[in-house]
Write a protein that holds these residues in place. Structure first.
Motif, PDB file in Angstrom:
ATOM      1  N   ASN A  34       0.796  -1.227   0.000  1.00 15.32           N
ATOM      2  CA  ASN A  34       0.000   0.000   0.000  1.00 15.32           C
ATOM      3  C   ASN A  34       0.830   1.279   0.000  1.00 15.32           C
ATOM      4  OD1 ASN A  34      -2.408  -1.412   0.144  1.00 15.32           O
ATOM      5  ND2 ASN A  34      -2.473  -1.402   2.381  1.00 15.32           N
ATOM      6  N   TRP A  64       2.199   1.417  -5.994  1.00 23.47           N
ATOM      7  CA  TRP A  64       1.694   2.625  -6.661  1.00 23.47           C
ATOM      8  C   TRP A  64       2.758   3.422  -7.373  1.00 23.47           C
ATOM      9  CZ3 TRP A  64      -3.030   2.034  -7.615  1.00 23.47           C
ATOM     10  CH2 TRP A  64      -3.810   1.254  -6.766  1.00 23.47           C
ATOM     11  N   HIS A  96       3.129  -8.316 -13.709  1.00 24.00           N
ATOM     12  CA  HIS A  96       1.864  -8.925 -13.313  1.00 24.00           C
ATOM     13  C   HIS A  96       1.684  -8.871 -11.789  1.00 24.00           C
ATOM     14  CE1 HIS A  96      -1.139 -12.472 -14.078  1.00 24.00           C
ATOM     15  NE2 HIS A  96      -1.646 -11.521 -13.332  1.00 24.00           N
ATOM     16  N   ASN A 140       0.885  -5.249 -10.661  1.00 25.46           N
ATOM     17  CA  ASN A 140      -0.406  -4.687 -11.059  1.00 25.46           C
ATOM     18  C   ASN A 140      -1.595  -5.458 -10.498  1.00 25.46           C
ATOM     19  OD1 ASN A 140      -0.011  -2.221 -12.849  1.00 25.46           O
ATOM     20  ND2 ASN A 140       1.628  -3.625 -13.413  1.00 25.46           N
ATOM     21  N   GLU A 141      -1.417  -6.751 -10.265  1.00 21.60           N
ATOM     22  CA  GLU A 141      -2.465  -7.496  -9.564  1.00 21.60           C
ATOM     23  C   GLU A 141      -2.616  -6.919  -8.155  1.00 21.60           C
ATOM     24  OE1 GLU A 141      -2.028 -11.738 -10.049  1.00 21.60           O
ATOM     25  OE2 GLU A 141      -3.352 -12.103  -8.349  1.00 21.60           O
ATOM     26  N   LYS A 189      -2.066  -3.823  -7.335  1.00 16.15           N
ATOM     27  CA  LYS A 189      -2.726  -2.515  -7.345  1.00 16.15           C
ATOM     28  C   LYS A 189      -4.214  -2.715  -7.073  1.00 16.15           C
ATOM     29  CE  LYS A 189       0.401  -0.025 -10.397  1.00 16.15           C
ATOM     30  NZ  LYS A 189       0.594   0.405 -11.794  1.00 16.15           N
ATOM     31  N   VAL A 190      -4.802  -3.749  -7.681  1.00 16.86           N
ATOM     32  CA  VAL A 190      -6.219  -4.038  -7.426  1.00 16.86           C
ATOM     33  C   VAL A 190      -6.408  -4.397  -5.952  1.00 16.86           C
ATOM     34  CG1 VAL A 190      -8.138  -5.580  -7.965  1.00 16.86           C
ATOM     35  CG2 VAL A 190      -6.669  -4.734  -9.809  1.00 16.86           C
ATOM     36  N   SER A 203      -4.549  -3.565  -3.439  1.00 12.43           N
ATOM     37  CA  SER A 203      -4.329  -2.401  -2.597  1.00 12.43           C
ATOM     38  C   SER A 203      -5.498  -1.421  -2.696  1.00 12.43           C
ATOM     39  CB  SER A 203      -3.018  -1.709  -3.017  1.00 12.43           C
ATOM     40  OG  SER A 203      -2.771  -0.592  -2.198  1.00 12.43           O
ATOM     41  N   ALA A 204      -6.094  -1.303  -3.884  1.00 12.08           N
ATOM     42  CA  ALA A 204      -7.252  -0.410  -4.052  1.00 12.08           C
ATOM     43  C   ALA A 204      -8.440  -0.936  -3.246  1.00 12.08           C
ATOM     44  CB  ALA A 204      -7.609  -0.281  -5.527  1.00 12.08           C
ATOM     45  N   ASP A 209      -8.234  -2.791  -0.606  1.00  7.83           N
ATOM     46  CA  ASP A 209      -7.849  -2.573   0.789  1.00  7.83           C
ATOM     47  C   ASP A 209      -8.122  -1.116   1.172  1.00  7.83           C
ATOM     48  OD1 ASP A 209      -6.286  -1.932   3.108  1.00  7.83           O
ATOM     49  OD2 ASP A 209      -5.092  -3.724   2.781  1.00  7.83           O
ATOM     50  N   TYR A 210      -7.771  -0.198   0.271  1.00  5.79           N
ATOM     51  CA  TYR A 210      -7.969   1.234   0.510  1.00  5.79           C
ATOM     52  C   TYR A 210      -9.447   1.539   0.730  1.00  5.79           C
ATOM     53  CZ  TYR A 210      -7.497   6.283  -0.306  1.00  5.79           C
ATOM     54  OH  TYR A 210      -7.511   7.650  -0.184  1.00  5.79           O
ATOM     55  N   LEU A 211     -10.291   0.886  -0.063  1.00  8.00           N
ATOM     56  CA  LEU A 211     -11.746   1.121   0.042  1.00  8.00           C
ATOM     57  C   LEU A 211     -12.361   0.320   1.189  1.00  8.00           C
ATOM     58  CD1 LEU A 211     -12.656   0.967  -3.762  1.00  8.00           C
ATOM     59  CD2 LEU A 211     -12.358   3.009  -2.352  1.00  8.00           C
ATOM     60  N   ARG A 267       1.278   5.177   3.690  1.00  6.53           N
ATOM     61  CA  ARG A 267       0.201   4.735   2.814  1.00  6.53           C
ATOM     62  C   ARG A 267      -0.018   5.720   1.664  1.00  6.53           C
ATOM     63  NH1 ARG A 267      -4.647   1.175   4.160  1.00  6.53           N
ATOM     64  NH2 ARG A 267      -5.298   0.790   2.047  1.00  6.53           N
ATOM     65  N   SER A 268      -0.153   5.177   0.463  1.00  8.85           N
ATOM     66  CA  SER A 268      -0.365   6.006  -0.719  1.00  8.85           C
ATOM     67  C   SER A 268      -1.844   6.353  -0.876  1.00  8.85           C
ATOM     68  CB  SER A 268       0.113   5.248  -1.953  1.00  8.85           C
ATOM     69  OG  SER A 268      -0.266   5.932  -3.119  1.00  8.85           O
ATOM     70  N   GLU A 291      -2.942   6.996  -3.860  1.00  2.00           N
ATOM     71  CA  GLU A 291      -3.131   6.771  -5.288  1.00  2.00           C
ATOM     72  C   GLU A 291      -4.384   5.975  -5.655  1.00  2.00           C
ATOM     73  OE1 GLU A 291      -1.364   7.733  -8.326  1.00  2.00           O
ATOM     74  OE2 GLU A 291      -1.047   9.203  -6.764  1.00  2.00           O
ATOM     75  N   PRO A 292      -4.841   5.010  -4.828  1.00  2.00           N
ATOM     76  CA  PRO A 292      -5.934   4.143  -5.291  1.00  2.00           C
ATOM     77  C   PRO A 292      -7.115   4.901  -5.882  1.00  2.00           C
ATOM     78  CG  PRO A 292      -5.073   3.278  -3.256  1.00  2.00           C
ATOM     79  CD  PRO A 292      -4.344   4.575  -3.509  1.00  2.00           C
ATOM     80  N   TRP A 334      -6.196   6.117  -9.233  1.00  4.44           N
ATOM     81  CA  TRP A 334      -5.968   4.979 -10.108  1.00  4.44           C
ATOM     82  C   TRP A 334      -7.297   4.368 -10.558  1.00  4.44           C
ATOM     83  CZ3 TRP A 334      -6.656  -0.453  -9.469  1.00  4.44           C
ATOM     84  CH2 TRP A 334      -6.016  -1.234 -10.457  1.00  4.44           C
ATOM     85  N   LEU A 335      -8.286   4.362  -9.663  1.00  7.44           N
ATOM     86  CA  LEU A 335      -9.602   3.830 -10.041  1.00  7.44           C
ATOM     87  C   LEU A 335     -10.246   4.729 -11.107  1.00  7.44           C
ATOM     88  CD1 LEU A 335     -10.814   2.655  -6.528  1.00  7.44           C
ATOM     89  CD2 LEU A 335     -10.327   1.181  -8.491  1.00  7.44           C
ATOM     90  N   LYS A 389      -3.066  -8.257 -16.581  1.00  2.00           N
ATOM     91  CA  LYS A 389      -2.018  -8.218 -15.556  1.00  2.00           C
ATOM     92  C   LYS A 389      -2.542  -7.679 -14.227  1.00  2.00           C
ATOM     93  CE  LYS A 389       1.143  -9.540 -18.465  1.00  2.00           C
ATOM     94  NZ  LYS A 389       1.695 -10.906 -18.357  1.00  2.00           N
ATOM     95  N   THR A 390      -3.767  -7.137 -14.225  1.00  3.97           N
ATOM     96  CA  THR A 390      -4.323  -6.633 -12.972  1.00  3.97           C
ATOM     97  C   THR A 390      -5.164  -7.695 -12.272  1.00  3.97           C
ATOM     98  OG1 THR A 390      -6.263  -5.768 -14.075  1.00  3.97           O
ATOM     99  CG2 THR A 390      -4.419  -4.254 -13.828  1.00  3.97           C
ATOM    100  N   ALA A 391      -5.294  -8.861 -12.879  1.00  5.94           N
ATOM    101  CA  ALA A 391      -6.115  -9.933 -12.305  1.00  5.94           C
ATOM    102  C   ALA A 391      -5.252 -11.172 -12.109  1.00  5.94           C
ATOM    103  CB  ALA A 391      -7.269 -10.247 -13.252  1.00  5.94           C
ATOM    104  N   PRO A 392      -5.681 -12.070 -11.215  1.00  7.51           N
ATOM    105  CA  PRO A 392      -4.947 -13.332 -11.090  1.00  7.51           C
ATOM    106  C   PRO A 392      -4.878 -14.030 -12.448  1.00  7.51           C
ATOM    107  CG  PRO A 392      -6.551 -13.128  -9.319  1.00  7.51           C
ATOM    108  CD  PRO A 392      -6.794 -11.980 -10.258  1.00  7.51           C
TER     109      PRO A 392
END
Lengths: 248, 117, 150
Positions: A199, A205, A225, A228-229, A231-232, A234-235, A237-239, B5-6, B8-9, B12-13, C92-95
């Motif tokens: 995070n 990020w 991979h 970037n997997e 990033k999803v 972490s996003a 988690d952020y939400l 903690r960033s 960015e999310p 980024w979304l 690449k953003t998914a498993p």
């Protein structure tokens, strides 16, 4: 031998005790078709110039010590062959984006700190006594992380990453791939153990998906991979919905 | 290592939403509004004042216009901030503040204009 | 332990010109500039729309200038590059995607994604051009009152 040819190797030289900046030094190196760039450097060290400094150990793409820039691209010098670079010249430099310690040797200290920060070991929910025997995994559970476990910490991916070049604090491709490798392991607790690293502003990020890391990896790891997997992850988690949606 | 903690999310979304929308309808929208309609290759009332006014007055029209304009903006500024940093125009932080500030203003303007129609 | 003195090589400003992989990356990122500018063109049009017919016709006259048509042609080319590269990165953003135990290649995702984009594009074009099949046209009329699309 009849199949011996000569190739010029231009090596970056830097002596921290006497030099204020690096320079290139040229060597004429005789080589046979079976010789790697690493063996060319070893020839220089044995016969031409004993002061040339470079790291190596296994000579077979397992230890990850001999990574360097060869003609401007990150490669393991043990599996890059002089015959393929003939007629040359071959320019060898320390891995891009790292501080140069001496000649072709880079300072790895920053990477080791990052590696420690992602907890590169299995963290299990509870202590397992030896009497319980081995932790078993199904082939599918092994498949989930196997690719990422092939990382040999050779740091070619860092030399391929301009984001790391611009921000040396970026945890970077290899350490984040290993973060993912342990999160995906069925014996590990998963995400929550390493969430702070993923995070962080220097975590996933910082990546802008250049993707060159995955191209240069000599072991078929796909750091782009892994990052970037996460990033999803972490996003989510952020939400605050990471746990709701499950996943490791 | 210090880990902060960033934030960015959230950006980024928005970037991802805009990127997906752009990947699906970017080409066709640019070709229709930027090439076919100006060149007169479509029925003459396609983007007439009356037609567009009616479209922007409908709920679907408002939503479509708002999403296309704002998501493309947020998508654009996300990559532009990284590029500005990459080519040495500004620090990543400065580029983000300037470009995201602009996108936020444009988003507010878009909402204001749509509410008035 | 004494601090090890090291040499940090500066990152050249033109680093991205020195490797084809970086050039392709920068081209992909450049598509964002065109989406940004295109969104501003639309926002400008929305502003003109709110000011009345004369202002809106002025905006449309500007769109018809050769310079603006040329801009949109270049933007469309970059948008196409974006569509393809977006679906290259998306998996690449998914498993790792698996189908029947086998890893789905990135190329398959790109084909499906670009195919979806083409289908949606065909639908929007047919709607705007007024050549939707009668059944579909009826459904669209229920959602959006007659008058055209953006």
């Amino acid at each position: 031998m009849t199949d011996t040819r000569t190739i010029r190797i231009e090596a970056l030289r830097f002596n921290p005790e006497t030099d204020s900046e690096p320079r290139l030094q040229r060597y004429e190196v005789p080589f046979t078709p079976d010789m790697s760039v690493l063996q060319g450097l070893q020839y220089i060290k044995d016969h031409l110039d004993g002061s040339l400094t470079f790291r190596w150990s296994c000579r077979m793409a397992v230890c990850g010590s001999c990574g360097m820039m060869i003609n401007g691209r990150p490669h393991l010098s043990c599996e890059t062959f002089l015959r393929d670079l003939y007629p040359g010249p071959v320019r060898v430099e320390p891995l891009d984006h790292f501080p140069v310690q001496r000649d072709l040797a880079i300072d790895q200290a920053g990477f080791l700190d990052k590696l420690a920060a992602i907890k590169p070991y299995i963290v299990s929910a509870k202590e397992r006594p030896l009497s319980e025997g081995p932790s078993r995994q199904t082939p599918a559970q092994l498949d989930a992380y196997y690719q990422y476990s092939q990382c040999i910490n050779c740091l070619l991916c860092y030399a391929a990453c301009p984001q790391f070049g611009l921000n040396p604090d970026f945890i970077g491709p290899a350490a984040l791939s290993l973060l993912h490798r342990y999160n995906l392991d069925s014996r590990d607790i998963g995400w929550s153990v390493r969430a702070d690293a993923a995070n962080a502003d220097v975590g996933v990020w910082e990546c802008t998906v250049v993707g060159y890391c995955s191209e240069v990896c000599p072991k078929g790891v796909d750091p782009m991979h892994a990052v970037n997997e996460n990033k999803v992850n972490s996003a989510l988690d952020y939400l605050g919905v990471k746990r709701l949606l499950g996943g490791r | 290592m210090k880990l902060k903690r960033s934030q960015e999310p959230i950006f980024w979304l928005l970037f991802g939403g805009g990127g997906t929308l752009a990947a699906l309808v970017g080409v066709v929208l640019i070709v229709i509004t930027g090439i076919l309609v100006p060149a007169g290759s479509l029925p003459p009332d396609t983007m007439s004042f009356a037609a567009m006014h009616a479209f922007a007055a409908s709920l679907f029209g408002k939503a479509a216009i708002f999403l296309v304009i704002t998501l493309l903006l947020w998508h654009g500024v996300h990559r532009m901030a990284a590029t500005a940093h990459h080519i040495g125009l500004a620090s990543a932080h400065t580029a983000q503040i300037v470009l995201r500030g602009f996108a936020a203003l444009a988003t507010a303007a878009c909402a204001y204009l749509l509410v008035g129609l | 332990m004494a601090e090890v003195r090291t040499y940090r090589r500066p990152m050249p400003a033109d680093w991205w010109t020195r490797n084809p992989s970086y050039v392709v990356y920068m081209l992909r990122e450049a598509s964002a500039v065109f989406f940004f500018l295109y969104a501003l063109v639309l926002l400008w049009g929305l502003n003109a729309l709110s000011q009345g017919e004369a202002a809106f016709d002025g905006w449309r006259a500007l769109l018809a200038t050769p310079a603006m048509i040329a801009f949109h042609a270049v933007a469309a080319a970059f948008a196409l590059l974006h569509t393809v590269t977006w679906f290259m990165v998306l998996p690449k953003t998914a498993p790792t995607l698996r189908l029947g135990g086998r890893i789905v290649p990135v190329a398959a995702v790109v084909v499906v994604g670009v195919g979806a984009s083409a289908a949606i594009s065909a639908f929007i074009y047919a709607w705007v051009a007024g050549i939707l099949p009668p059944g579909l046209a009826e459904a669209v009329r229920n959602l959006v009152p007659p008058g055209g699309a953006s």
